[in-house]
Design a protein around this motif. Structure first.
Motif, PDB file in Angstrom:
ATOM      1  N   PRO A 190       5.134 -25.224   1.625  1.00  0.00           N
ATOM      2  CA  PRO A 190       4.166 -26.185   1.074  1.00  0.00           C
ATOM      3  C   PRO A 190       3.966 -25.945  -0.418  1.00  0.00           C
ATOM      4  CG  PRO A 190       3.401 -25.318   3.166  1.00  0.00           C
ATOM      5  CD  PRO A 190       4.601 -24.495   2.790  1.00  0.00           C
ATOM      6  N   MET A 191       3.530 -26.966  -1.132  1.00  0.00           N
ATOM      7  CA  MET A 191       3.334 -26.845  -2.574  1.00  0.00           C
ATOM      8  C   MET A 191       2.273 -25.795  -2.912  1.00  0.00           C
ATOM      9  SD  MET A 191       3.413 -30.886  -3.680  1.00  0.00           S
ATOM     10  CE  MET A 191       3.369 -30.557  -5.450  1.00  0.00           C
ATOM     11  N   LYS A 192       2.492 -25.094  -4.010  1.00  0.00           N
ATOM     12  CA  LYS A 192       1.503 -24.138  -4.503  1.00  0.00           C
ATOM     13  C   LYS A 192       1.528 -24.145  -6.034  1.00  0.00           C
ATOM     14  CE  LYS A 192       4.711 -20.251  -3.830  1.00  0.00           C
ATOM     15  NZ  LYS A 192       4.891 -18.941  -3.161  1.00  0.00           N
ATOM     16  N   PRO A 193       0.379 -23.892  -6.659  1.00  0.00           N
ATOM     17  CA  PRO A 193       0.259 -24.030  -8.110  1.00  0.00           C
ATOM     18  C   PRO A 193       1.132 -23.080  -8.921  1.00  0.00           C
ATOM     19  CG  PRO A 193      -1.739 -23.064  -7.169  1.00  0.00           C
ATOM     20  CD  PRO A 193      -0.905 -23.555  -6.028  1.00  0.00           C
ATOM     21  N   GLU A 194       1.549 -21.986  -8.314  1.00  0.00           N
ATOM     22  CA  GLU A 194       2.361 -21.016  -9.057  1.00  0.00           C
ATOM     23  C   GLU A 194       3.763 -21.554  -9.362  1.00  0.00           C
ATOM     24  OE1 GLU A 194      -0.878 -19.070  -6.986  1.00  0.00           O
ATOM     25  OE2 GLU A 194       0.753 -20.336  -6.223  1.00  0.00           O
ATOM     26  N   THR A 195       4.286 -22.411  -8.486  1.00  0.00           N
ATOM     27  CA  THR A 195       5.685 -22.827  -8.631  1.00  0.00           C
ATOM     28  C   THR A 195       5.906 -24.331  -8.678  1.00  0.00           C
ATOM     29  OG1 THR A 195       5.908 -22.699  -6.228  1.00  0.00           O
ATOM     30  CG2 THR A 195       6.622 -20.771  -7.497  1.00  0.00           C
ATOM     31  N   ASP A 196       4.998 -25.106  -8.088  1.00  0.00           N
ATOM     32  CA  ASP A 196       5.258 -26.532  -7.888  1.00  0.00           C
ATOM     33  C   ASP A 196       4.462 -27.444  -8.818  1.00  0.00           C
ATOM     34  OD1 ASP A 196       7.083 -26.332  -5.545  1.00  0.00           O
ATOM     35  OD2 ASP A 196       5.335 -25.335  -4.667  1.00  0.00           O
ATOM     36  N   ARG A 197       5.123 -28.528  -9.232  1.00  0.00           N
ATOM     37  CA  ARG A 197       4.488 -29.533 -10.081  1.00  0.00           C
ATOM     38  C   ARG A 197       4.685 -30.904  -9.446  1.00  0.00           C
ATOM     39  NH1 ARG A 197       2.743 -25.520 -11.051  1.00  0.00           N
ATOM     40  NH2 ARG A 197       2.914 -24.200 -12.908  1.00  0.00           N
ATOM     41  N   GLY A 198       3.780 -31.840  -9.753  1.00  0.00           N
ATOM     42  CA  GLY A 198       3.869 -33.152  -9.137  1.00  0.00           C
ATOM     43  C   GLY A 198       3.578 -34.287 -10.101  1.00  0.00           C
ATOM     44  N   MET A 199       4.202 -35.428  -9.827  1.00  0.00           N
ATOM     45  CA  MET A 199       3.899 -36.673 -10.521  1.00  0.00           C
ATOM     46  C   MET A 199       3.677 -37.731  -9.451  1.00  0.00           C
ATOM     47  SD  MET A 199       6.530 -36.865 -13.748  1.00  0.00           S
ATOM     48  CE  MET A 199       6.335 -35.829 -15.204  1.00  0.00           C
ATOM     49  N   ILE A 200       2.670 -38.585  -9.639  1.00  0.00           N
ATOM     50  CA  ILE A 200       2.313 -39.575  -8.618  1.00  0.00           C
ATOM     51  C   ILE A 200       2.295 -40.969  -9.232  1.00  0.00           C
ATOM     52  CG2 ILE A 200       0.633 -40.183  -6.844  1.00  0.00           C
ATOM     53  CD1 ILE A 200      -0.644 -37.389  -7.262  1.00  0.00           C
ATOM     54  N   CYS A 201       2.942 -41.926  -8.541  1.00  0.00           N
ATOM     55  CA  CYS A 201       2.915 -43.305  -9.017  1.00  0.00           C
ATOM     56  C   CYS A 201       2.998 -44.260  -7.824  1.00  0.00           C
ATOM     57  CB  CYS A 201       4.067 -43.575  -9.981  1.00  0.00           C
ATOM     58  SG  CYS A 201       3.899 -45.119 -10.899  1.00  0.00           S
ATOM     59  N   GLY A 202       2.012 -45.150  -7.720  1.00  0.00           N
ATOM     60  CA  GLY A 202       1.976 -46.098  -6.611  1.00  0.00           C
ATOM     61  C   GLY A 202       0.716 -46.947  -6.702  1.00  0.00           C
ATOM     62  N   SER A 203       0.242 -47.423  -5.568  1.00  0.00           N
ATOM     63  CA  SER A 203      -0.991 -48.227  -5.549  1.00  0.00           C
ATOM     64  C   SER A 203      -2.199 -47.321  -5.807  1.00  0.00           C
ATOM     65  CB  SER A 203      -1.155 -48.892  -4.187  1.00  0.00           C
ATOM     66  OG  SER A 203      -1.388 -47.910  -3.187  1.00  0.00           O
ATOM     67  N   MET A 204      -3.318 -47.927  -6.121  1.00  0.00           N
ATOM     68  CA  MET A 204      -4.523 -47.143  -6.383  1.00  0.00           C
ATOM     69  C   MET A 204      -4.909 -46.284  -5.181  1.00  0.00           C
ATOM     70  SD  MET A 204      -6.859 -46.178  -8.441  1.00  0.00           S
ATOM     71  CE  MET A 204      -7.101 -47.303  -9.817  1.00  0.00           C
ATOM     72  N   ALA A 205      -4.819 -46.856  -3.985  1.00  0.00           N
ATOM     73  CA  ALA A 205      -5.150 -46.099  -2.777  1.00  0.00           C
ATOM     74  C   ALA A 205      -4.204 -44.919  -2.605  1.00  0.00           C
ATOM     75  CB  ALA A 205      -5.090 -47.011  -1.552  1.00  0.00           C
ATOM     76  N   LYS A 258       8.754 -24.311 -11.271  1.00  0.00           N
ATOM     77  CA  LYS A 258      10.080 -24.169 -10.663  1.00  0.00           C
ATOM     78  C   LYS A 258      10.571 -25.470 -10.047  1.00  0.00           C
ATOM     79  CE  LYS A 258      12.477 -21.629  -6.962  1.00  0.00           C
ATOM     80  NZ  LYS A 258      12.331 -20.600  -5.902  1.00  0.00           N
ATOM     81  N   ARG A 259       9.644 -26.185  -9.388  1.00  0.00           N
ATOM     82  CA  ARG A 259      10.033 -27.348  -8.578  1.00  0.00           C
ATOM     83  C   ARG A 259       9.161 -28.549  -8.943  1.00  0.00           C
ATOM     84  NH1 ARG A 259       9.136 -24.827  -4.214  1.00  0.00           N
ATOM     85  NH2 ARG A 259      11.201 -23.864  -4.064  1.00  0.00           N
ATOM     86  N   LEU A 260       9.798 -29.710  -9.117  1.00  0.00           N
ATOM     87  CA  LEU A 260       9.068 -30.921  -9.488  1.00  0.00           C
ATOM     88  C   LEU A 260       9.145 -31.948  -8.362  1.00  0.00           C
ATOM     89  CD1 LEU A 260       7.597 -32.741 -11.553  1.00  0.00           C
ATOM     90  CD2 LEU A 260       9.859 -33.386 -12.443  1.00  0.00           C
ATOM     91  N   TYR A 261       7.983 -32.368  -7.877  1.00  0.00           N
ATOM     92  CA  TYR A 261       7.894 -33.418  -6.861  1.00  0.00           C
ATOM     93  C   TYR A 261       7.524 -34.735  -7.546  1.00  0.00           C
ATOM     94  CZ  TYR A 261       7.956 -30.099  -2.931  1.00  0.00           C
ATOM     95  OH  TYR A 261       8.323 -29.144  -2.010  1.00  0.00           O
ATOM     96  N   LEU A 262       8.355 -35.751  -7.346  1.00  0.00           N
ATOM     97  CA  LEU A 262       8.106 -37.087  -7.868  1.00  0.00           C
ATOM     98  C   LEU A 262       7.720 -37.956  -6.677  1.00  0.00           C
ATOM     99  CD1 LEU A 262      11.258 -37.293 -10.181  1.00  0.00           C
ATOM    100  CD2 LEU A 262       8.929 -36.617 -10.835  1.00  0.00           C
ATOM    101  N   LEU A 263       6.443 -38.302  -6.559  1.00  0.00           N
ATOM    102  CA  LEU A 263       5.899 -38.939  -5.355  1.00  0.00           C
ATOM    103  C   LEU A 263       5.567 -40.397  -5.626  1.00  0.00           C
ATOM    104  CD1 LEU A 263       3.498 -35.952  -4.622  1.00  0.00           C
ATOM    105  CD2 LEU A 263       5.696 -36.379  -3.497  1.00  0.00           C
TER     106      LEU A 263
END
Length: 273
Positions: free
Chosen positions: A225-240, A125-130
């Motif tokens: 808060p995010m939950k696997p039933e509805t939320d998706r995420g993408m992560i891009c940044g430094s290794m840490a 349902k919801r996409l978080y671009l972090l």
């Protein structure tokens, strides 16, 4: 050895462009701070990529040019190819790349790749671009792609930078999208930008991982808060940042995916230097 026998300085042979590399022309360059700039190059007619992918780029300034992975910031439909870059004083590539001007040549390998693509995520349902810093580049591509809004009801783009000026690139882009003829109507009320700083005073401050753990980010957005039933995420940044944000998403019950095994979140591990 006498002067006559001293070998003259010879310039290294010119770079010969191999079959797997495009040589494209710089169309425009914009410097945002002493650390960040963006540029656009011509797009080869045969170049195809998925929004969110990265490609290797370099400069024809040596017999063996240095190539580095750069996320493509323009969407798949764009007639030009856009990149958003840091400036590293002694970086093998960026110390030269930051000096490019319109008309210069940039080399781009022909094969794009990457995990920050919609196909690597399960439906949701919801996409978080972090993102942090120039890690926002692949998301600049995805928020301008109609497919993103066809697959998700809501898109939350998060960027954390040290200083306010470093947020300019994405802040201006999101504002301009409202009038975009292709996705303008799609983004209205569905694309939300959440920016924070870590050094310079700003309306929102703090690292994205801390803001997610504390619940502040979700409270500010008026979302659970995010939950696997509805939320998706993408992560891009430094290794840490990647490792820490991945741990946070896993603490919410989300599982990492890939192109061949879609999941609830994906991570990009290509770096620029």
């Amino acid at each position: 050895m006498d002067a006559a026998a001293t070998p003259a300085f010879t310039k290294p042979p010119a770079y010969t462009i191999p079959d797997n590399v495009f040589a494209e022309t710089v169309v425009s360059v914009r410097h945002y701070t002493d650390r960040l700039f963006s540029f656009r190059i011509t797009r080869p007619a045969s170049f195809r990529f998925r929004s969110g992918e990265f490609v290797m780029i370099g400069l024809p300034n040596a017999e063996k040019p240095v190539f580095r992975a750069y996320s493509i910031a323009s969407p798949a439909w764009d007639e030009e190819v856009e990149f958003f870059s840091i400036k590293v004083e002694n970086g093998p590539l960026t110390q030269h790349l930051q000096k490019i001007k319109p008309g210069d040549t940039v080399l781009m390998r022909k094969k794009p790749t990457g995990t920050l693509v919609l196909d690597a995520l399960l439906p949701g349902k919801r996409l978080y671009l972090l993102s942090t810093g120039t890690g926002v580049a692949p998301f600049a591509s995805l928020i301008r792609d109609p497919e993103t809004y066809e697959k998700f009801e809501e898109v939350i783009l998060v960027q954390t930078c040290r200083e306010v000026a470093e947020l300019t690139y994405i802040t201006e882009m999101v504002e301009a999208l409202k009038a975009d003829p292709l996705v303008g109507e799609m983004v209205e009320g569905r694309l939300r930008l959440y920016t924070t700083t870590t050094r310079e005073s700003f309306e929102r401050m703090g690292r994205v991982t801390d803001l997610m753990r504390s619940g502040t980010l979700f409270a500010d957005l008026g979302l659970p808060p995010m939950k696997p039933e509805t939320d998706r995420g993408m992560i891009c940044g430094s290794m840490a940042m990647l490792n820490e944000t991945k741990q946070v998403l896993e603490s919410f019950g989300l599982h990492e995916g890939a192109n061949n095994a879609p999941g609830e979140f994906v991570v990009e591990r290509a770096f620029v230097g």
